[in-house]
Design an enzyme around this catalytic site. Structure first.
Site, short mmCIF file in Angstrom:
data_model
loop_
_atom_site.label_atom_id
_atom_site.label_comp_id
_atom_site.label_asym_id
_atom_site.label_seq_id
_atom_site.Cartn_x
_atom_site.Cartn_y
_atom_site.Cartn_z
N TYR A 33 -10.15 80.22 -28.13
CA TYR A 33 -10.62 81.19 -29.13
C TYR A 33 -12.14 81.33 -29.08
O TYR A 33 -12.67 82.44 -29.22
CB TYR A 33 -10.24 80.74 -30.54
N ASP A 79 -6.97 74.69 -41.82
CA ASP A 79 -6.74 75.45 -40.59
C ASP A 79 -7.42 74.71 -39.45
O ASP A 79 -8.35 73.93 -39.66
CB ASP A 79 -7.29 76.88 -40.70
N ARG A 133 3.64 75.36 -40.59
CA ARG A 133 3.17 76.50 -41.39
C ARG A 133 4.06 76.75 -42.60
O ARG A 133 4.38 77.88 -42.94
CB ARG A 133 3.09 77.77 -40.53
O1 CP3 Z 1 1.38 74.12 -41.55
C1 CP3 Z 1 0.80 74.35 -42.64
O2 CP3 Z 1 1.38 74.87 -43.62
C2 CP3 Z 1 -0.62 73.88 -42.78
C3 CP3 Z 1 -1.62 74.85 -42.62
C4 CP3 Z 1 -1.96 75.49 -41.28
C5 CP3 Z 1 -2.54 76.78 -41.24
N1 CP3 Z 1 -2.88 77.05 -39.93
C6 CP3 Z 1 -2.77 77.66 -42.40
C7 CP3 Z 1 -3.01 79.09 -42.20
C8 CP3 Z 1 -1.88 75.01 -39.97
C9 CP3 Z 1 -1.30 73.73 -39.44
C10 CP3 Z 1 -2.48 76.01 -39.13
C11 CP3 Z 1 -2.63 75.86 -37.67
C12 CP3 Z 1 -3.17 76.96 -36.87
N2 CP3 Z 1 -4.08 77.91 -37.23
C13 CP3 Z 1 -2.85 77.17 -35.52
C14 CP3 Z 1 -1.95 76.30 -34.68
C15 CP3 Z 1 -0.51 76.45 -34.98
C16 CP3 Z 1 0.10 77.77 -34.70
O3 CP3 Z 1 0.59 78.40 -35.66
O4 CP3 Z 1 0.13 78.18 -33.54
C17 CP3 Z 1 -3.57 78.29 -35.07
C18 CP3 Z 1 -3.53 78.89 -33.70
C19 CP3 Z 1 -4.35 78.75 -36.18
C20 CP3 Z 1 -5.29 79.89 -36.18
C21 CP3 Z 1 -4.96 80.91 -37.21
N3 CP3 Z 1 -5.09 80.73 -38.57
C22 CP3 Z 1 -4.49 82.22 -36.99
C23 CP3 Z 1 -4.21 82.83 -35.64
C24 CP3 Z 1 -4.34 82.82 -38.25
C25 CP3 Z 1 -3.96 84.26 -38.56
C26 CP3 Z 1 -2.61 84.63 -38.22
C27 CP3 Z 1 -1.55 83.85 -38.98
O5 CP3 Z 1 -0.63 83.33 -38.33
O6 CP3 Z 1 -1.63 83.80 -40.19
C28 CP3 Z 1 -4.69 81.85 -39.23
C29 CP3 Z 1 -4.66 82.03 -40.69
C30 CP3 Z 1 -3.85 81.04 -41.46
N4 CP3 Z 1 -3.82 79.69 -41.26
C31 CP3 Z 1 -3.02 81.35 -42.59
C32 CP3 Z 1 -2.51 80.13 -43.05
C33 CP3 Z 1 -1.62 79.90 -44.26
C34 CP3 Z 1 -2.81 82.73 -43.20
C35 CP3 Z 1 -3.91 82.89 -44.19
C36 CP3 Z 1 -3.74 83.99 -45.18
O7 CP3 Z 1 -4.00 85.13 -44.81
O8 CP3 Z 1 -3.39 83.67 -46.34
#
Ligand code: CP3
Length: 350
Positions: free
Chosen positions: A155, A79, A30
């Site tokens: 989910y 994502d 992330r």
């Molecule tokens: O690693 C990276 O920089 C690449 C991008 C990436 C994102 N999500 C971008 C993102 C990766 C590899 C993920 C994986 C992901 N997404 C997981 C597995 C890894 C982990 O962190 O446990 C899961 C469970 C998700 C599902 C998800 N996406 C959630 C629960 C959320 C909201 C809460 C949060 O942590 O932000 C997201 C949104 C998300 N995915 C954002 C980003 C940059 C935030 C988006 C924003 O509001 O700008």
């Protein structure tokens, strides 16, 4: 014998495969996200999914962690839920994924399509191709990823995250055939999605099974382990090594080590030296600094990285990373300290 003068792609691939390296490669889960001011600027006025679909802007934010924090790999900005709407599931981000109609019945699972991701999410391939071309001169490696079937299913059954996924666990005992059918479809999707990313230029792929650690060991053995093994067997790992990540998975570490992946990525609750002893020569390790430690002073981060690297030397190969993703309010200086500390390991060794 350690080899010096490796380029970043060679260093990461060699660490994944357990071949000698000069020092561990480093990147952060992330690493592109809200903690970066330049990310927040690009994200302004766009929804998260719009950003994921905008090739130009997704390429831009994927690359930001190179200059902003000195990461040594790029993970494609996307994502784990990006390929899911193509199955016929309606979802939105608020800010986490929320599913319009949670999946609980066999009829719902049978209605799901397994699309070819090259057609349903063509922008993912386009982003990867553009990134690979950008990164070729500097030899920075490109990482693709997917959510693992169990985490996606958790989910989809629950409808949203944030709880303990009791509905998904209930399905395991109340309607196992529904969960089995859902996992089978998601497995096909994940294999196709990862293979398409490798085709488009990803040199390493990571499978995120974030929530599989919520299961008891025997349930993990039944519902998760066979799925990982199937995915590992169906991918061309000689072309792109596979990293498996499970959060809160210390009680299922032995299953992770037998997943067929090339690298197991562990959270900070796992003692890296002990994990390395258990892994032996079978598999490499990735991790595992507590992301909260990026709030610590620079010298503390350096000391922790030295400790992790020392523990990682017992492993076949070690990729320095966090134990989970960067937190939304991670200080940029802390993330920078983490990658600088990895580079300082080589100077200390020289
Ligand atoms: O690693 C990276 O920089 C690449 C991008 C990436 C994102 N999500 C971008 C993102 C990766 C590899 C993920 C994986 C992901 N997404 C997981 C597995 C890894 C982990 O962190 O446990 C899961 C469970 C998700 C599902 C998800 N996406 C959630 C629960 C959320 C909201 C809460 C949060 O942590 O932000 C997201 C949104 C998300 N995915 C954002 C980003 C940059 C935030 C988006 C924003 O509001 O700008």
């Amino acid at each position: 014998m350690p080899r010096s003068g490796l380029d970043p792609t060679e260093r990461l691939l060699r660490a994944c495969r357990g071949e000698p390296v000069d020092r561990p490669p480093v990147w952060l889960m992330r690493q592109a996200g809200r903690y970066l001011p330049e990310y927040r600027r690009v994200r302004e006025g766009l929804s998260f999914l719009e950003l994921c679909r905008d090739v130009e802007k997704a390429v831009e934010v994927s690359l930001q962690p190179l200059d902003a924090v000195g990461s040594e790999a790029v993970i494609v900005f996307s994502d784990i839920f990006v390929p899911v709407p193509g199955m016929g599931i309606e979802l939105e981000f608020r800010p986490g994924p929320v599913v319009a109609e949670p999946i609980r019945s066999l009829a719902q699972v049978e209605a799901l399509r397994v699309p070819d991701p090259r057609e349903s999410v063509p922008f993912v391939g386009e982003i990867l191709r553009r990134l690979r071309a950008e990164l070729a001169p500097s030899r920075v490696p490109l990482i693709g990823f997917a959510g693992a079937p169990f985490t996606l299913a958790a989910y989809l059954v629950e409808g949203r995250g944030g709880g303990d996924f009791v509905q998904a666990k209930r399905l395991m005992v109340e309607a196992p055939e529904v969960l089995r059918a859902l996992l089978a479809k998601l497995t096909q999707l994940v294999v196709a999605h990862l293979a398409a990313q490798v085709e488009a230029g990803a040199q390493v792929v990571q499978l995120f099974d974030t929530w599989a650690g919520l299961l008891a060991p025997d349930d993990y053995a039944e519902w998760v382990q066979p799925v990982h093994r199937e995915i590992a067997a169906k991918l061309d790992r000689a072309r792109a090594p596979l990293i498996l990540y499970v959060n809160t998975g210390s009680h299922v570490l032995d299953f992770m080590l037998e997943s067929g992946a090339d690298v197991v990525s562990v959270d900070w609750r796992v003692d890296l030296a002990a994990a390395a002893r258990r892994a032996g020569g079978r598999i490499s390790l990735q991790g595992n600094l507590d992301p909260a430690l990026l709030f610590a002073p620079r010298e503390v981060v350096f000391e922790r990285v030295r400790r992790l690297a020392a523990a990682g030397r017992g492993a076949r190969g070690h990729v320095l990373n966090l134990g989970h993703g960067c937190l939304p309010d991670t200080p940029v200086a802390g993330a920078r300290a983490f990658t600088d500390a990895a580079r300082a390991l080589a100077e200390a060794a020289a």
